[in-house]
Design a protein around this motif. Structure first.
Motif, PDB file in Angstrom:
ATOM      1  N   THR D  47     -51.222  -4.438  54.923  1.00  0.00           N
ATOM      2  CA  THR D  47     -51.789  -3.145  55.330  1.00  0.00           C
ATOM      3  C   THR D  47     -52.052  -2.269  54.113  1.00  0.00           C
ATOM      4  O   THR D  47     -53.108  -1.626  54.004  1.00  0.00           O
ATOM      5  CB  THR D  47     -50.821  -2.418  56.296  1.00  0.00           C
ATOM      6  OG1 THR D  47     -50.668  -3.225  57.467  1.00  0.00           O
ATOM      7  CG2 THR D  47     -51.346  -1.046  56.691  1.00  0.00           C
ATOM      8  N   LYS D  48     -51.118  -2.267  53.181  1.00  0.00           N
ATOM      9  CA  LYS D  48     -51.277  -1.433  51.989  1.00  0.00           C
ATOM     10  C   LYS D  48     -52.486  -1.863  51.151  1.00  0.00           C
ATOM     11  O   LYS D  48     -53.200  -1.023  50.603  1.00  0.00           O
ATOM     12  CB  LYS D  48     -49.996  -1.478  51.150  1.00  0.00           C
ATOM     13  CG  LYS D  48     -48.835  -0.731  51.811  1.00  0.00           C
ATOM     14  CD  LYS D  48     -47.594  -0.714  50.918  1.00  0.00           C
ATOM     15  CE  LYS D  48     -46.562   0.285  51.448  1.00  0.00           C
ATOM     16  NZ  LYS D  48     -45.456   0.491  50.509  1.00  0.00           N
ATOM     17  N   GLU D  49     -52.706  -3.173  51.057  1.00  0.00           N
ATOM     18  CA  GLU D  49     -53.865  -3.633  50.290  1.00  0.00           C
ATOM     19  C   GLU D  49     -55.169  -3.229  50.974  1.00  0.00           C
ATOM     20  O   GLU D  49     -56.155  -2.912  50.294  1.00  0.00           O
ATOM     21  CB  GLU D  49     -53.802  -5.147  50.067  1.00  0.00           C
ATOM     22  CG  GLU D  49     -52.765  -5.571  49.037  1.00  0.00           C
ATOM     23  CD  GLU D  49     -53.080  -5.061  47.631  1.00  0.00           C
ATOM     24  OE1 GLU D  49     -54.237  -4.727  47.352  1.00  0.00           O
ATOM     25  OE2 GLU D  49     -52.141  -4.986  46.806  1.00  0.00           O
ATOM     26  N   MET D  50     -55.174  -3.226  52.298  1.00  0.00           N
ATOM     27  CA  MET D  50     -56.380  -2.753  52.999  1.00  0.00           C
ATOM     28  C   MET D  50     -56.584  -1.256  52.764  1.00  0.00           C
ATOM     29  O   MET D  50     -57.719  -0.788  52.633  1.00  0.00           O
ATOM     30  CB  MET D  50     -56.305  -3.085  54.486  1.00  0.00           C
ATOM     31  CG  MET D  50     -56.502  -4.584  54.767  1.00  0.00           C
ATOM     32  SD  MET D  50     -56.700  -4.982  56.528  1.00  0.00           S
ATOM     33  CE  MET D  50     -55.018  -4.680  57.110  1.00  0.00           C
ATOM     34  N   LEU D  51     -55.476  -0.497  52.699  1.00  0.00           N
ATOM     35  CA  LEU D  51     -55.586   0.942  52.374  1.00  0.00           C
ATOM     36  C   LEU D  51     -56.176   1.121  50.970  1.00  0.00           C
ATOM     37  O   LEU D  51     -57.033   1.984  50.747  1.00  0.00           O
ATOM     38  CB  LEU D  51     -54.211   1.621  52.458  1.00  0.00           C
ATOM     39  CG  LEU D  51     -53.624   1.782  53.864  1.00  0.00           C
ATOM     40  CD1 LEU D  51     -52.156   2.211  53.792  1.00  0.00           C
ATOM     41  CD2 LEU D  51     -54.413   2.795  54.696  1.00  0.00           C
ATOM     42  N   GLY D  52     -55.720   0.295  50.027  1.00  0.00           N
ATOM     43  CA  GLY D  52     -56.263   0.364  48.665  1.00  0.00           C
ATOM     44  C   GLY D  52     -57.737  -0.038  48.626  1.00  0.00           C
ATOM     45  O   GLY D  52     -58.540   0.568  47.911  1.00  0.00           O
ATOM     46  N   LEU D  53     -58.085  -1.051  49.428  1.00  0.00           N
ATOM     47  CA  LEU D  53     -59.477  -1.532  49.454  1.00  0.00           C
ATOM     48  C   LEU D  53     -60.423  -0.456  49.995  1.00  0.00           C
ATOM     49  O   LEU D  53     -61.476  -0.176  49.394  1.00  0.00           O
ATOM     50  CB  LEU D  53     -59.565  -2.794  50.325  1.00  0.00           C
ATOM     51  CG  LEU D  53     -60.971  -3.330  50.574  1.00  0.00           C
ATOM     52  CD1 LEU D  53     -61.637  -3.758  49.267  1.00  0.00           C
ATOM     53  CD2 LEU D  53     -60.943  -4.487  51.566  1.00  0.00           C
ATOM     54  N   VAL D  54     -60.055   0.137  51.122  1.00  0.00           N
ATOM     55  CA  VAL D  54     -60.957   1.121  51.743  1.00  0.00           C
ATOM     56  C   VAL D  54     -61.051   2.382  50.877  1.00  0.00           C
ATOM     57  O   VAL D  54     -62.136   2.964  50.729  1.00  0.00           O
ATOM     58  CB  VAL D  54     -60.513   1.424  53.187  1.00  0.00           C
ATOM     59  CG1 VAL D  54     -61.353   2.534  53.806  1.00  0.00           C
ATOM     60  CG2 VAL D  54     -60.638   0.153  54.028  1.00  0.00           C
ATOM     61  N   SER D  55     -59.940   2.792  50.258  1.00  0.00           N
ATOM     62  CA  SER D  55     -59.986   3.910  49.310  1.00  0.00           C
ATOM     63  C   SER D  55     -60.953   3.612  48.170  1.00  0.00           C
ATOM     64  O   SER D  55     -61.716   4.488  47.736  1.00  0.00           O
ATOM     65  CB  SER D  55     -58.601   4.167  48.699  1.00  0.00           C
ATOM     66  OG  SER D  55     -57.668   4.480  49.695  1.00  0.00           O
ATOM     67  N   LEU D  91     -68.410   3.897  57.361  1.00  0.00           N
ATOM     68  CA  LEU D  91     -68.670   5.072  58.198  1.00  0.00           C
ATOM     69  C   LEU D  91     -68.185   6.345  57.513  1.00  0.00           C
ATOM     70  O   LEU D  91     -68.865   7.364  57.514  1.00  0.00           O
ATOM     71  CB  LEU D  91     -68.004   4.919  59.573  1.00  0.00           C
ATOM     72  CG  LEU D  91     -68.859   4.351  60.686  1.00  0.00           C
ATOM     73  CD1 LEU D  91     -69.920   5.346  61.144  1.00  0.00           C
ATOM     74  CD2 LEU D  91     -69.472   3.021  60.351  1.00  0.00           C
ATOM     75  N   VAL D  92     -66.986   6.294  56.919  1.00  0.00           N
ATOM     76  CA  VAL D  92     -66.455   7.482  56.226  1.00  0.00           C
ATOM     77  C   VAL D  92     -67.331   7.835  55.029  1.00  0.00           C
ATOM     78  O   VAL D  92     -67.678   8.998  54.825  1.00  0.00           O
ATOM     79  CB  VAL D  92     -65.000   7.249  55.749  1.00  0.00           C
ATOM     80  CG1 VAL D  92     -64.539   8.382  54.834  1.00  0.00           C
ATOM     81  CG2 VAL D  92     -64.050   7.119  56.928  1.00  0.00           C
ATOM     82  N   GLY D  93     -67.705   6.810  54.243  1.00  0.00           N
ATOM     83  CA  GLY D  93     -68.372   7.067  52.966  1.00  0.00           C
ATOM     84  C   GLY D  93     -69.881   7.052  53.011  1.00  0.00           C
ATOM     85  O   GLY D  93     -70.531   7.525  52.070  1.00  0.00           O
ATOM     86  N   GLY D  94     -70.489   6.529  54.096  1.00  0.00           N
ATOM     87  CA  GLY D  94     -71.935   6.578  54.277  1.00  0.00           C
ATOM     88  C   GLY D  94     -72.697   5.480  53.551  1.00  0.00           C
ATOM     89  O   GLY D  94     -72.113   4.585  52.926  1.00  0.00           O
TER      90      GLY D  94
ATOM     91  N   VAL E  54     -56.270   7.834  54.661  1.00  0.00           N
ATOM     92  CA  VAL E  54     -56.210   7.645  53.209  1.00  0.00           C
ATOM     93  C   VAL E  54     -57.599   7.803  52.580  1.00  0.00           C
ATOM     94  O   VAL E  54     -57.741   8.392  51.508  1.00  0.00           O
ATOM     95  CB  VAL E  54     -55.548   6.292  52.859  1.00  0.00           C
ATOM     96  CG1 VAL E  54     -55.578   6.032  51.363  1.00  0.00           C
ATOM     97  CG2 VAL E  54     -54.095   6.290  53.349  1.00  0.00           C
ATOM     98  N   SER E  55     -58.635   7.324  53.273  1.00  0.00           N
ATOM     99  CA  SER E  55     -60.005   7.557  52.798  1.00  0.00           C
ATOM    100  C   SER E  55     -60.284   9.054  52.678  1.00  0.00           C
ATOM    101  O   SER E  55     -60.919   9.506  51.721  1.00  0.00           O
ATOM    102  CB  SER E  55     -61.025   6.956  53.772  1.00  0.00           C
ATOM    103  OG  SER E  55     -60.834   5.582  53.900  1.00  0.00           O
ATOM    104  N   SER E  56     -59.840   9.800  53.677  1.00  0.00           N
ATOM    105  CA  SER E  56     -60.076  11.254  53.680  1.00  0.00           C
ATOM    106  C   SER E  56     -59.291  11.940  52.568  1.00  0.00           C
ATOM    107  O   SER E  56     -59.754  12.930  51.993  1.00  0.00           O
ATOM    108  CB  SER E  56     -59.667  11.852  55.029  1.00  0.00           C
ATOM    109  OG  SER E  56     -60.403  11.250  56.076  1.00  0.00           O
ATOM    110  N   LEU E  57     -58.101  11.415  52.268  1.00  0.00           N
ATOM    111  CA  LEU E  57     -57.296  12.013  51.192  1.00  0.00           C
ATOM    112  C   LEU E  57     -57.965  11.793  49.835  1.00  0.00           C
ATOM    113  O   LEU E  57     -58.103  12.722  49.046  1.00  0.00           O
ATOM    114  CB  LEU E  57     -55.880  11.429  51.184  1.00  0.00           C
ATOM    115  CG  LEU E  57     -54.967  11.970  50.075  1.00  0.00           C
ATOM    116  CD1 LEU E  57     -54.779  13.487  50.174  1.00  0.00           C
ATOM    117  CD2 LEU E  57     -53.606  11.284  50.099  1.00  0.00           C
TER     118      LEU E  57
END
Lengths: 115, 115, 115, 115, 115, 115
Positions: D47-55, D91-94, E54-57
């Motif tokens: 899960t953490k790696e997916m958080l890093g990926l999407v960020s 979707l978040v980043g466009g 996290v994306s929003s942060l």
């Protein structure tokens, strides 16, 4: 003009005076260039203000959006034109722009009620 | 078209196919919306492509800039119109956009030499 | 100077000429202001170049970083000063700046080998 | 591993060594913290790696995306999970994230071919 | 719900209505896609909401953070999970995210007091 | 100190306590590193605070700007030095930074009136 936009303009004017009076020639010239690039040329001011608006939306700066929303209103941008321009900003910039889009429409509503 | 733009288009087409074939409906629909928002409406496609170009410049994405430079060329944007549009992006986005501006002009030069 | 930095400078010079020859007065003046703000004043050029470098790191623009790394080297910034300045950029901008930090150090190594 | 990912890892390793050997304690500690925050805790590493990926996708850093794509592959993220995670970033980043999305899928394809 | 979060939700709802009633099909469909991508699939909604948070942060949008904090609370994210997710955003995005982190924790405190 | 800066400091202190008491070691260590990197070394704290200020301006974070404006004032940065540093941020970051520049000068005025 409604209070929130009047407050915006008052603060903007007062602080611009302080910045320009700080006596730094490069800053003053930057402000002059920033004004000049929206003047009519091969592209009209209305198109240029929409370019400024959409740039401000994707970079997500409320004050810049408010400023260009006011200028678009003065230049006669219609509801449909505004929505299509903002839509491009929304697609380019994504859902992170939605809170800024809401505030853009709020400023637009205030300008229309005032008319 | 020169090699660098042809390579750009080939990679873009190949990877878009892979992404759209990944079978995620939301992604496919996003790509469709992204295409749709540049179609003519209250604003013409030429204006919309300049809105996409300047948004891409201030967000500093080379591939997005290249794509919209190609589209602006197809829509008949003139040298003067292009320069005025990019100038707004430069003023809004600052000197950090200058390397992207250089590459935008390089793509524009390639498109004009090809004509 | 190593090839990669020489190529960088050659492309930079060639495209700047094209942009400045496009005949847009606002763009030319912006380039002039951008040059002027690094000239010595209340702050020395060395400090100003470090301000430009760290701004470029947090905004993550490789070409801008390379340019200011070259200028910092010319102004006599030491290894320790460079590392402390970049460290502030790393802390402010987070791990997303690390790939840019790697390339900053690569350019720095090239400049030191050349000396 | 294909050449492009091997090159990525080699450059990453070589420059990290140079940065960590620059002797700045704050930078070394930052690198250690950056490693530590992906270790399993209340959330698993996957899960953490997916958080890093999407960020990394919404901030649009190719090297960071490649790194987390490799790590997601190692942690057993499936095609469907990857696509759903990247879709949120899109979707978040466009649409400005689309070129980065293409390169993310290219790295993913390379990893799968290698298996 | 405390006043500040209730105000947030009221303004959000009112302006979304205005935007969706502007009659632009692309905008309405974007909002629908944005909703759809958080629905459960290969990844559960709880994981997806943390990806949105996290994306929003890292993109530093207070309203987007507040929205996903509320949704994470509804999906049963624990204190430890929230802190580990936000920590990744802090490391990726750097100290520039700290003011947004403060406001994220403030919203989280308000939600917990209300329970 | 004027009320607005006092409020800023009070909220900042209260929320930092909550974040640091959340018991996440990586977050606490990040805060410690973030403090440490502004301590005097090869570069003095005054220069480092200006590096933090300009980074915060180009990334457009009001709270970070306010924090570094207060610190620059404590370190004896003069009006001219502040203006030259902010000018670099304005040129690098473009007109999108102007609203943040206004609020930076407002905080600076408040600090000077208080003296």
């Amino acid at each position: 003009m409604t209070d929130s936009l009047a407050d915006f303009n008052a603060f903007r004017g007062r602080m611009n005076d302080i910045i320009l009076n700080a006596g730094n020639l490069t800053i003053s010239r930057f402000f002059a260039l920033d004004h000049r690039c929206y003047e009519p040329g091969a592209l009209g001011t209305k198109t240029k203000e929409m370019l400024g608006l959409v740039s401000s939306l994707v970079l997500r700066c409320d004050d810049c959006i408010t400023y260009h929303i006011i200028r678009c209103h003065e230049e006669g941008v219609t509801d449909e034109e505004l929505t299509e321009a903002l839509n491009i900003g929304l697609l380019v910039g994504g859902s992170i722009t939605i809170p800024y889009l809401r505030r853009a429409y709020k400023a637009w509503e205030e300008l229309k009620e005032r008319k």
